[in-house]
Every structure is written in structure tokens, then in C-alpha cells.
Design an enzyme around this catalytic site. Sequence first.
Site, PDB file in Angstrom:
ATOM      1  N   TRP A 259       1.184  -1.065  -0.227  1.00 38.93           N
ATOM      2  CA  TRP A 259       0.094   0.104   0.406  1.00 38.93           C
ATOM      3  C   TRP A 259       1.005   1.579  -0.516  1.00 38.93           C
ATOM      4  O   TRP A 259       0.626   2.430  -1.132  1.00 38.93           O
ATOM      5  CB  TRP A 259      -0.866  -0.215   1.004  1.00 38.93           C
ATOM      6  CG  TRP A 259      -1.807  -0.713   1.126  1.00 38.93           C
ATOM      7  CD1 TRP A 259      -2.503  -1.478   1.396  1.00 38.93           C
ATOM      8  CD2 TRP A 259      -3.203  -0.072  -0.047  1.00 38.93           C
ATOM      9  NE1 TRP A 259      -4.032  -2.137   1.399  1.00 38.93           N
ATOM     10  CE2 TRP A 259      -4.357  -1.089   0.478  1.00 38.93           C
ATOM     11  CE3 TRP A 259      -3.550   1.244  -0.498  1.00 38.93           C
ATOM     12  CZ2 TRP A 259      -5.930  -0.362  -0.093  1.00 38.93           C
ATOM     13  CZ3 TRP A 259      -4.600   1.768  -1.270  1.00 38.93           C
ATOM     14  CH2 TRP A 259      -6.097   0.459  -1.299  1.00 38.93           C
ATOM     15  N   TRP A 340     -11.274  16.751   3.927  1.00 37.83           N
ATOM     16  CA  TRP A 340     -10.083  16.128   3.909  1.00 37.83           C
ATOM     17  C   TRP A 340      -8.373  17.095   4.378  1.00 37.83           C
ATOM     18  O   TRP A 340      -8.049  16.364   4.913  1.00 37.83           O
ATOM     19  CB  TRP A 340     -10.023  14.944   2.884  1.00 37.83           C
ATOM     20  CG  TRP A 340      -9.642  15.343   1.872  1.00 37.83           C
ATOM     21  CD1 TRP A 340     -10.450  15.862   0.991  1.00 37.83           C
ATOM     22  CD2 TRP A 340      -8.519  15.399   1.523  1.00 37.83           C
ATOM     23  NE1 TRP A 340      -9.931  16.446  -0.066  1.00 37.83           N
ATOM     24  CE2 TRP A 340      -8.194  15.466  -0.748  1.00 37.83           C
ATOM     25  CE3 TRP A 340      -7.421  16.001   1.895  1.00 37.83           C
ATOM     26  CZ2 TRP A 340      -7.420  16.209  -0.996  1.00 37.83           C
ATOM     27  CZ3 TRP A 340      -6.332  15.557   1.168  1.00 37.83           C
ATOM     28  CH2 TRP A 340      -6.223  16.635   0.236  1.00 37.83           C
ATOM     29  N   TRP A 363      -6.549   9.980   3.162  1.00 41.33           N
ATOM     30  CA  TRP A 363      -7.449  10.630   3.864  1.00 41.33           C
ATOM     31  C   TRP A 363      -8.179  10.714   2.355  1.00 41.33           C
ATOM     32  O   TRP A 363      -9.376  10.916   2.916  1.00 41.33           O
ATOM     33  CB  TRP A 363      -6.928  12.164   3.611  1.00 41.33           C
ATOM     34  CG  TRP A 363      -6.125  12.430   4.670  1.00 41.33           C
ATOM     35  CD1 TRP A 363      -5.195  12.158   5.839  1.00 41.33           C
ATOM     36  CD2 TRP A 363      -7.239  13.013   7.046  1.00 41.33           C
ATOM     37  NE1 TRP A 363      -4.980  12.673   7.625  1.00 41.33           N
ATOM     38  CE2 TRP A 363      -6.278  12.516   7.542  1.00 41.33           C
ATOM     39  CE3 TRP A 363      -8.864  13.410   6.300  1.00 41.33           C
ATOM     40  CZ2 TRP A 363      -7.217  13.380   8.840  1.00 41.33           C
ATOM     41  CZ3 TRP A 363      -9.198  13.047   7.393  1.00 41.33           C
ATOM     42  CH2 TRP A 363      -8.890  13.961   8.852  1.00 41.33           C
TER      43      TRP A 363
END
Length: 431
Positions: A259, A340, A363
Site C-alpha cells: 500500500w 479532508w 485521507w
Amino acid sequence: MDKQQVTIFWFRRDLRLEDNVALFHALQSKYPVIPLFIFDTDILNSLSKNDARVGFIHESLQKINAQLNAIGSSLLIKNGTTTSVWESLFQEFSISEVFFNKDYEPYAVKRDLAIEALAKVNNAACFSFKDQVVFEELEITKSDGLPYTIYTPYKNKWLEKYRSMAPLVEYDTKSYFSNFCKSNFYFLTLQQIDFEESNIKVIPHNLTQISNYHETRDFPAIDSTSYLSPHLRFGTVSIRKLVNWAARKNDVFLSELIWREFFMQILFSFPKVVSHNFKSAYDGIQWRNNEEDFKRWCTGTTGYPMVDAGMRQLNETGYMHNRVRMVVASFLCKHLLINWQWGEAYFAEKLLDYDLSANVGNWQWAAGTGCDAAPYFRVFNPDIQLKKFDEKGIYIRKWIPEFDLGYGKPMVDHAFARDRAIATYKAGILK
């Protein structure tokens, strides 16, 4: 008398001597190697004077310097803008070669291009290497050569390529330590770069936690965190060593490392995500952006225990458990309808492991506006999250000591906030 020709190795996000790719190549130069670190005032001037990350960098450099001292060498530390520092270095030394490891953030790319141009003017060769990732830039792409924007196919391609070359080569720098320049450079103190010690400290990493990672990672009361993320961020550990280790120990932990590289290649390929939604269709969302609500979120006084415990943990330690990060981010964007970007900026200020690509990526994932993001109609219920992952309230009592004395009411009703968020998103999505 002519100055001695030297090679300079420039430390940045790779604060270790072991298994350091550019350093490995620099040490095979025919010139003695001066190791350099620059406290970049273009970055430092935006930070508080007791920023714990600067303290951690300084502490890591002290360890490197001690290793160098043991072999009769030392670390050259400079403080200033990178351009002005390099201009003075080219005056001070006869620099034939410059080595550094690549950095993929927009600011770093621009900075490095400027230094490469400066080196060329001064007749010095520049060499840059991949070090902080296993696969960089466009090494993992779709069959048409375009970057992946969905994680799972990216992960599958990443694993396929990794397994074809595993284990990854780890670079034996130690065999070439004798090529460091014999020197005794003055080591700048924190105070001399206009910073001070922080009460917040980076915790040493603990790899023994990884074997049970898949079973314990969602439960914040269990102190099963490896605390690796700041060490990865600043390169005090080698990604190659870590991936080789994780591939043998825990596939779920390895997925988290993938990731990290996925978000890095997203940032490299789509630099607009630093300040804009990956999905431009979400640009029409009408955020409430209430400053008083934001303040309550920041201070951990929302009335939702899981949210408040997470924010207090962040404020006091610079850490926040990953499951809790998802809860607090979803709450800010969905329950409070705050952009965000506000949360991303607050995390950037507070997180010891702050990494631009991961912070922006996660986010936008929570807000539903990023690549491969949670759908906008997925709104975490903080109370259900609490029951599932901290059923006995051990985590929340650690960070909210007044919890059993009659905790305050939630600042907004969940059902109301959920309906409002879904309606606002639905109305704001551009056709």
C-alpha cells in the site's frame, strides 16, 4: 595547492549506513567520500521549534556520526536552503561526484533537479538511485503502460514481480567503509539549527510483533504495533531487508508495505492529489468546514470515545493506531463535513510517521474522493467501531481518564450525520 577531489554522498530519507544503495555505489568511487546531511530551512521554517521529527532526525544522525567516528570519519552537517548550501560546498571542496537516493515527492523532485543542474555547472557528475521503495515510479504498470489506480491489481503485479526476484539483494556497504573521507567535521547541535528537544519521542521499532499482525492489527488496546512507520519514513531501516523479512513472516503486513508503494506511485503519477481530489467529480461537494467543530475534533472532545481517544493519543505521542485513524478521518469528513485537506494538514503537523503520499492517499480514501477509495455512502459508526475493536474500553480509558465519570454527549447524532453526509455527497458529485 589544488584541493583534493572528493565524492559527496547526500543523506535524505535514508538515515542509515547499512544496505543503502546510493551510499554503496558512492563508496566504490575512486575519490574519498564525504557523507552529508542538510537541514533544509525551506522545510524547517514551517515546523514548530520542538518538532519531534527534527529531534529524531538529529538523533539518527548522531548514531551515524558515531559509527563514522569509529572508522576515523565523520558526518558533514549543514543548515540552510539546499541551493545555497550546495553553492557553498562547490566553493569549499573539489567535488567530482554527487550520489543520493531518489525521493518522489513534488518538492523533492524539483529540489533534486536544481541540484543536478548546479552540479553540472560545477563539472560534477550526479548519480541517483532507487532505495526507499522496492518498485518505483512506473515499474509496476498495467499492460498498456499506464499506472494502476486500483490497489488489488497493483498488489498482484507487485507480488508477481517481487517473487520473480526474491529475496531482494541487500547492499553490503560495510565492506567499503574504508573509502569514507578521513575527517572530523563539527556536529551541529539541535539548538544551533534553532530547534529544541521535544517531549515526544520516536519509539524503537519491534519486528517481533509482525508474526501475529493479521490477528491483532485492528485492536488498539493490544500493543502489537511494530512502530516501524517513522523508521520507514526516515530510512533508519532498509525496505529491502524489511520486505524480505515480511514475505517470510506475514502476508498481511507485506500488503501494508505494498500500500505504501501504491500511494507513492499515485503521487508520482498524479501530483495533483497533494491539493486536489483524485476524483474530480467530487470537487462539487459543499463542505461545512465549521472551525469550532474542527477544533473539537483536534482536541479530542467530540463526545465519541473512539474518535477522542485517537486524537488525544496523536496529540500526546505523535502516534495513532491505524484502525483508529480510519475512524477519526471518516468522522471529520462524513460526520462533520470538513474537507479532508484540513485533517491531512493536522496529521502532517502531528504524525511522527508523516509521509505525504500515504497521508494524502489515506485521507482521500476516508473521504471517498481518492483512487480506490471507500464509497461515499460508507460512513463509519464510531460506536460500533468501539464495540468491535475495543469492547472492554481499555484503549479509550487509557486516553480518556474521565470516561467513567460521565462522558459528554456526542457533538452530532450519528444517524443525522450519516444522512446529511450522503445527501451532501450525492448533491455535490459533478456529472
